[in-house]
Structures are given as structure tokens and as C-alpha cells.
Enzyme design. Structure first.
Site, mmCIF file in Angstrom:
data_model
loop_
_atom_site.group_PDB
_atom_site.id
_atom_site.type_symbol
_atom_site.label_atom_id
_atom_site.label_comp_id
_atom_site.label_asym_id
_atom_site.label_seq_id
_atom_site.Cartn_x
_atom_site.Cartn_y
_atom_site.Cartn_z
ATOM 1 C CG HIS A 251 -1.997 -1.106 1.018
ATOM 2 N ND1 HIS A 251 -1.906 -2.309 1.668
ATOM 3 C CD2 HIS A 251 -3.109 -1.199 0.235
ATOM 4 C CE1 HIS A 251 -2.923 -3.079 1.323
ATOM 5 N NE2 HIS A 251 -3.668 -2.431 0.452
ATOM 6 C CG ASP B 99 -3.642 -1.654 8.620
ATOM 7 O OD1 ASP B 99 -4.766 -2.027 8.246
ATOM 8 O OD2 ASP B 99 -2.856 -0.998 7.892
ATOM 9 C CG MET B 100 -7.151 -6.642 11.877
ATOM 10 S SD MET B 100 -7.210 -7.937 13.166
ATOM 11 C CE MET B 100 -8.688 -8.838 12.671
ATOM 12 C CD1 TRP C 111 -18.433 -18.445 13.185
ATOM 13 C CD2 TRP C 111 -17.561 -20.208 12.122
ATOM 14 N NE1 TRP C 111 -17.875 -19.268 14.128
ATOM 15 C CE2 TRP C 111 -17.341 -20.361 13.523
ATOM 16 C CE3 TRP C 111 -17.088 -21.208 11.259
ATOM 17 C CZ2 TRP C 111 -16.670 -21.470 14.061
ATOM 18 C CZ3 TRP C 111 -16.425 -22.305 11.795
ATOM 19 C CH2 TRP C 111 -16.218 -22.423 13.173
ATOM 20 C CE LYS C 112 -15.903 -17.097 17.024
ATOM 21 N NZ LYS C 112 -15.251 -17.002 18.343
ATOM 22 N N GLY D 223 2.599 -3.739 14.949
ATOM 23 C CA GLY D 223 3.307 -2.492 14.665
ATOM 24 C C GLY D 223 4.746 -2.490 15.168
#
Lengths: 336, 336
Positions: A48, A177-178, A229-230, A308
């Protein structure tokens, strides 16, 4: 074998700045935007940063990103505001929204900015780092184009909707950051290019079996949500919240256009200096991290890192030695 | 083979109420607390309803839960308030904090209550349902005792720290209530009791290999975070935020006592009626859910459900036919 070259952060910034100016960005916007892309690269988030820069410029050239459009206020009620991003540059809009959320939190303790009609913010962690380095707690997320199936489904109707949580720590920050997919397609493309397998299963092959072969997942387009599913459920809720809070487009609406533009995002800041326990907060975090670092691993060399933590070392290395860039990618940028 | 009996919700409520009164709860607190435990059971969340009631009473009997202690305000700044739970009953404290967050959001658009020194809130979804049925967006989480390793570690220093997100929908709600472990130890105990394997890997065996055998995970005490490193990271950040925002105990501090008491929790409410797009919000959600329901599955019978959707059917069934309770568990409750 992928060949890389090291580019100094100054050189990278200068090139980005030049290219952004050539696309009609104002001097101020070009400086800010070049800085965000360069910082993301310095921090090692190449997917990114530098690796995505040419795609960003193409979005500008194709008219999806409007270089000098800035957000406009749609509605406000005390600590919550809705802004229209007017299809401006995603990183500039997101940094703007983060700063407004910070200002709101200074007045109201907690502030929330919901941003519609914006563009890809690139690295969500950038806004977490920005807020946390200023001393604020940050919670933010974005929706995306559909790139992940619901749990039990074969077609992609969910975004991977990255979620960012950040807290100040030791004059730096702890920043999670996920995305809601186990791996981004960007990282799977990179693994494929390097002919590497994924560490854990990252999606399905075309016959519907879970696999850690990035080529097979890229072929099936079926990425795996974190926690099955979570993560699928969390992705759905993050999209609903971003959509209703901003009054913007949902993943479904974004996906109709096949181009990832006009996203919805949420930025929440909390001014922890207003809390009664303000003076003890850094100690509280210190205690948690000290304990976390004492985690027992099977392997002495395998130190447990907080989200991080690796960034600080990467940042230091890249500032000292230059940013490693895939040669083809850099050559493409020089041609822009 | 586990033998179950059906207990009417009225009968269950009456028994809970009787037992709570016998432990010194005031009439009002006994009614409220019995209602939350009964509602959790009606909704099919037995693990944090009827199956947990005897454990809750033991916490009262052992002095960890103070039946009639209520939260006291520690500090406030506009939309954010810190409360001390004074070790009162977790469900009562959590419902109280949810209502304060709602009231704050009516004034400030977004409201946040951070609660220290409280107890297990049982089913986090209860507070999401409560807020969303009143028309508010809800985001909340709790820390827990350490029950999950950091990614790469063998010892448990993270909690599974459930996170709840809820939005109003069709006079009911969409409610995501998810712990950061793939499975709770409660659900793994149940699978073990029924001699069932888990659908996906839920943790490690004692030799450090991933397994879907609940007995082996219970033996190793190593549950798997959702999304491996991602869920571990999210758990850490949720603990840090709950701790610093409330000025309360972290997972590490809670774990020193071996008993899960004195938790830290966060309750955020957003008053969507204050947003400029208020009138279109239910349409926005409707469009997202309609699309989500059109997900293609390999199997016609396999309908894709949103988080909380199954609850409505379970609720209807359990109200009509009684709540299925494991016979031994009900007999134990009758003896309390």
C-alpha cells in the site's frame, strides 16, 4: 527470483511528488500525498505504498480519483459528523477525516467522522499511527469492493474491510491494521511471484478445498475470512456500519462498478488526556506489553512482537539503507 | 449421550429469581438479573445463560460478585465517562453501562462508557440486542482472564476478549458477538461431552499440533485465535483499550488471581437518529442483507445467515416449546 533495488526515501518522495504534480495535484496535496505513499513504503507496507502507486495514478488518469476534491460536511451532531469525500484522493481524505475526529474528541472526549464517497485509503495503519503519535486512541475501518465470500458461500459479496486500532506507546504507537481476509490478494500475488506457499490456508482452490497455494486461491478468487464465519460476520457488520454512518455506498453498491471507488469509512478518535486516569495510562500499557513480551515460545529466537512493533525496525533500516523496491515496479513508476 | 429436558422460560425465570433473592439480591436486581440469564437461554446462548447460572451463583457465594453493588462515576468529559463497577453483578453493570452510553449518544451523537472493576457480562450480545432494539448502533467489548496464547507462544497471556457490534434491523437487530478464540472453552467442553469433533481446528494438542479434537485442546489449554496472528493482535488491542479507557485491570492483572473477576469493559453507542441520512438507514441495511442472502452456496439447503439471524428462530422455538436444558445442569440449579 524477484530482483529488487534500494531507493532512498528522499528519491522516492521526489518521484511521487513529481508525478502527482504532473496529474494536476496542487503543490500542497502533492506533498501530502507523496509523503503518505513514501511513509507507507518506509514502514515496509510496500503493498500500500510504492507497489500501489502506479495503480493509484491510473485511478487518477481514469477519472476515478479527483486530485483536488476535498471533503464537504454533510451533517453534524456534537461529536459525530458526516462528510462527503467527493471522490478525492483516498489518503488525503482519510488523513483529513482523522484530524477532524481528533478535534471532535478534544471537545467531546470521543469523536466520530463517517466519510462517504471517498477512495482507497491505501494503508489504514497510517491514520492509526498519525492519531496515536499525537496521543489519541484511534479506531477506524473502511469497506472495499467485494473480494471475499460469506461463510458457506462460493461467490464474493463481502469486502475484506480493514479495521485499524491504535494506541500511543513510548512516543510511538501500537497499531493493528488488519483486513478480514486471512491474506490480501496483494500479498498472495507477491507470494505467487516469489513462488512461495502461504504459512496457513488462505482460501479455496477451484474445487472448493482449502489451500495455502496462492496461485490456486487467485484462480478461484475465494479468499478465506479470518476465523471462518467470525471474520465473515465482522466484515458484514463493518460494511453495514460504514454505510449507514456515512450515508455512503455499501460493498454491494461499490462492486456494481467493478472499480473500487466511492468507498465508505469511519474514523473514531478518543482523547485519553481527558480521562481521570490520564497520568497512569502509559504505565498500564507498559505493564501489558512487558507481560506480552514474556510469552514463552518453543524457540528462543522467536520473539513475540506486538502489532506495529516490527515497523520500527523496518523504518530504521529503510531510512538508513533505502527502501527495497521490485525493479520492474520502480521502472514503471519512473515512466509515469 | 447427553439427556436434555425442556424448561419453560417462565419456570426458568422463576427459579433464577428465587435463587438470586436467596443470595441477597434486591427484588429489582433479582428480576433484572434473572431476566438476562433467561433471555440468553431463550436466545439459545445456553453457555452464557442457563449453563453458566450455577457458576455465577458460586461467584456470588464466594464473594467475587457483590449482589447489590452498583457502578459509581469515576470521571467524565462530555461524551465519555469512566465508571467503577464495584464488583457488582456483571450483567447488571453491563446493562447499566449500555444505558448510560445510549443516553450520552443522544446528547453527543456518540457516547462511550468505560467500566472498570466489573464482572463477567455473560453474553455480550445481550447489550447489543438491547441497544439496537432501541434504535442505536452498539460497539462493545470486554477483557477476560488469560485463556489464549499470543501468536507463536505456548503460554496463555491473552484473553479471548469478546467483541460485540450491533445495528437495528426490522424491529429486531443484527448482532455480532464474537470472542477472539475460534471456539470458547465452554463450547469445546460441550463438544467433548457430546463426543463431537470441532468443524475446524480450534487449538493445539499437547505436542503443539493444530487439532479439531476438543479433548486435546482442553488438555493443552491452547486455544487458537481467529485468523492466527490477526485475532491474537486484535485481542491484545481490545485488552489495552478496555484497560486504559476504564483505568481498570488488564488481562494480565485479572489472571494473577486465577479467578475471572474485576474485568474492564467498553460500551459505545451511536444515535443514528441524529444523522442526516436517518430516514434512509433501514433501506441501506435492507439492501445489504438482501444481497448477502443471495450468496450462492454449493447446497440449496444451506442458506447464508447474518449474525444473530438464527437467534430469532431459536427464540421462537424456545418460547413455544421450552428451553432445552441438560438434565444434570437443571437438577444442579434446582438445588441452589
Amino acid at each position: 527470483m524477484v530482483s529488487t533495488i534500494n531507493i532512498s526515501s528522499k528519491k522516492m518522495f521526489t518521484e511521487f511528488h513529481r508525478i502527482l504534480l504532473s496529474r494536476g495535484f496542487t503543490e500542497e496535496n502533492a506533498l501530502r500525498c507523496a509523503q503518505i505513499f513514501t511513509n507507507n513504503s518506509i514502514d515496509g507496507i510496500y503493498s500500500h505504498g510504492v507497489n500501489r502507486f502506479a495503480t493509484f495514478i491510473k485511478m487518477v488518469d481514469d477519472g476515478y480519483v479527483k486530485p483536488n476534491n476535498t471533503p464537504s460536511l454533510k451533517s453534524k451532531h456534537a461529536g459525530i459528523e458526516q462528510w462527503d469525500g467527493n471522490l478525492g484522493a483516498g489518503p488525503l481524505n482519510a488523513m483529513f477525516a482523522t484530524d477532524i475526529a481528533i478535534t471532535l474528541s478534544q471537545q467531546y472526549g470521543i469523536g466520530c467522522v463517517a466519510l462517504s464517497n471517498t477512495n482507497h485509503w491505501m494503508r489504514g495503519g497510517a491514520y492509526g499511527w498519525h492519531a496515536a503519535k499525537k496521543g489519541f486512541v484511534f479506531i477506524g475501518w473502511t469497506n472495499t469492493i467485494a473480494n471475499m465470500p460469506a461463510w458457506g458461500a462460493v461467490d464474493n459479496r463481502l469486502g475484506n474491510n480493514p479495521l485499524v486500532l491504535a494506541v500511543p506507546f513510548n512516543n510511538e504507537a501500537i497499531v493493528l491494521d488488519m483486513a478480514m481476509s486471512q491474506y490480501s490478494f496483494g500479498s498472495m500475488e507477491l507470494a505467487k511471484m516469489k513462488d512461495e506457499k502461504l504459512l496457513v490456508n488462505g482460501g479455496y482452490d477451484t474445487s472448493g478445498q482449502l489451500t495455502n497455494n496462492p496461485s490456486e486461491i487467485i484462480a478461484s478468487k475465494r479468499a478465506l475470512p479470518i476465523g471462518y464465519w467470525k471474520g465473515a460476520g465482522l466484515s458484514l457488520l463493518l460494511d453495514i456500519l460504514a454505510t449507514i454512518l456515512s450515508g455512503g455506498s455499501s460493498t454491494q453498491e461499490i462492486s456494481k462498478n467493478k472499480i473500487e471507488a466511492g468507498l465508505s469509512q469511519v474514523f473514531i478518535a478518543i482523547d485519553i488526556s481527558r480521562l481521570g486516569n490520564n497520568s497512569s495510562i502509559s504505565n498500564l500499557i507498559d505493564n501489558i506489553i512487558t507481560d506480552y513480551h514474556q510469552s514463552v515460545t518453543g524457540d528462543e529466537k522467536n520473539k513475540i512482537l506486538f502489532p506495529g512493533e516490527r515497523v520500527l525496525q523496518t523504518r530504521k533500516n529503510n531510512l538508513a539503507n533505502g527502501i527495497p523496491v521490485i525493479k520492474n515496479i520502480w521502472e514503471e513508476i519512473l515512466q509515469l
